[in-house]
Design a protein around this motif. Structure first.
Motif, mmCIF file in Angstrom:
data_model
loop_
_atom_site.group_PDB
_atom_site.id
_atom_site.type_symbol
_atom_site.label_atom_id
_atom_site.label_comp_id
_atom_site.label_asym_id
_atom_site.label_seq_id
_atom_site.Cartn_x
_atom_site.Cartn_y
_atom_site.Cartn_z
ATOM 1 N N ILE A 1 0.963 3.992 -2.918
ATOM 2 C CA ILE A 1 0.658 5.409 -2.660
ATOM 3 C C ILE A 1 1.748 6.294 -3.247
ATOM 4 C CG2 ILE A 1 0.557 7.162 -0.828
ATOM 5 C CD1 ILE A 1 -0.906 4.978 0.866
ATOM 6 N N ASN B 1 0.974 12.823 0.555
ATOM 7 C CA ASN B 1 1.793 11.614 0.547
ATOM 8 C C ASN B 1 2.233 11.239 1.959
ATOM 9 O OD1 ASN B 1 4.532 10.171 0.312
ATOM 10 N ND2 ASN B 1 3.788 10.074 -1.797
ATOM 11 N N ALA C 1 -0.751 9.934 3.921
ATOM 12 C CA ALA C 1 -1.171 8.611 3.449
ATOM 13 C C ALA C 1 -0.233 7.518 3.949
ATOM 14 C CB ALA C 1 -1.227 8.599 1.928
ATOM 15 N N THR D 1 -7.059 3.541 2.361
ATOM 16 C CA THR D 1 -6.193 3.964 3.471
ATOM 17 C C THR D 1 -6.896 5.014 4.330
ATOM 18 O OG1 THR D 1 -4.223 3.559 2.107
ATOM 19 C CG2 THR D 1 -3.931 4.931 4.060
ATOM 20 N N ILE E 1 -5.802 4.969 -2.035
ATOM 21 C CA ILE E 1 -5.746 6.074 -1.068
ATOM 22 C C ILE E 1 -7.060 6.177 -0.296
ATOM 23 C CG2 ILE E 1 -5.436 8.571 -0.817
ATOM 24 C CD1 ILE E 1 -3.665 8.437 -3.331
ATOM 25 N N THR F 1 0.832 -1.211 0.000
ATOM 26 C CA THR F 1 0.000 0.000 0.000
ATOM 27 C C THR F 1 0.861 1.252 0.000
ATOM 28 O OG1 THR F 1 -1.725 -1.175 1.232
ATOM 29 C CG2 THR F 1 -1.847 1.227 1.216
#
Length: 229
Positions: free
Chosen positions: A15, A119, A122, A173, A170, A11
């Protein structure tokens, strides 16, 4: 390496790759007027500085997300990022080109930090506080982002389905961050966490799809106004 470690790692890498398009634009716009040799140095030092600061911000974000309700707020902000990812956004293209190496490096670092906060948030959320996940994930993805960001950006433009895949990653998440907040968890019925996470993810992607459809409908009228003007 079990699934509880491997899936978050994938993940984090995903991302980084999904959000690499802006990096390519920032680097390209800031260094485009420099001589070829200086351009390479600007890319190298600008990216290096941005990465160091971004890693530091990610670790800080991990600590901050342990504060009750901050993880839920972070999830909402990241949900906004996921939906916005599906909409054409030319903010990155407004980066001014620099006239010398120092200015180019400074522009790349500052712009990357501002545009890279999504970023940071995330990755902090996807890691669930595991510092090794952050280190390994960034160690794998950073070289790909630095040397392949332009390729990734072109791929996402060529194959729009990748934007939807990125929005789902995303969005998922963001949903995970929201439902795993200690305060929010008290209100979630037992066994409903995964179901709620999927529902929130679909809701986020649905909003992004709706906004994109709305933008595409308004696009022709905007172009007509430009022609008339």
């Amino acid at each position: 390496m079990d699934t509880s470690w491997f899936i978050p790692l994938l993940t984090i890498i995903g991302i980084d790759l999904v959000l690499a398009g802006d990096n390519a634009i920032v680097i390209g716009m800031a260094s485009r007027n420099l001589p070829p040799e200086q351009r390479k140095k600007a890319v190298l030092w600008g990216t290096f500085g941005a990465v160091i600061i971004r890693v530091g911000l990610t670790f800080i974000a991990v600590f901050l997300l342990k504060i009750p309700l901050l993880m839920a707020v972070g999830g909402l902000l990241l949900g906004y990022v996921a939906a916005k990812l599906m909409i054409d956004d030319n903010d990155a293209e407004q980066i001014q080109s620099a006239s010398n190496l120092y200015q180019a490096v400074k522009t790349i670092v500052v712009a990357d930090i501002i545009m890279g906060l999504d970023n940071v948030l995330a990755i902090a959320g996807a890691s669930h506080g595991n510092f090794w996940l952050i280190v390994v994930g960034l160690a794998i993805s950073i070289p790909i982002v630095v040397w392949g960001s332009q390729i990734i950006s072109n791929f996402m433009n060529k194959y729009p389905i990748l934007v939807y895949v990125g929005a789902i990653i995303i969005g998922y998440t963001a949903a995970s961050m929201f439902i795993h907040d200690p305060i929010i968890q008290k209100f979630i019925p037992e066994g409903m966490g995964m179901v709620l996470q999927i529902v929130i993810t679909l809701f986020i992607v649905g909003i992004g799809w709706w906004l994109k459809s709305k933008q595409e409908k308004n696009q022709p009228s905007k172009e007509m106004k430009k022609k008339i003007g």
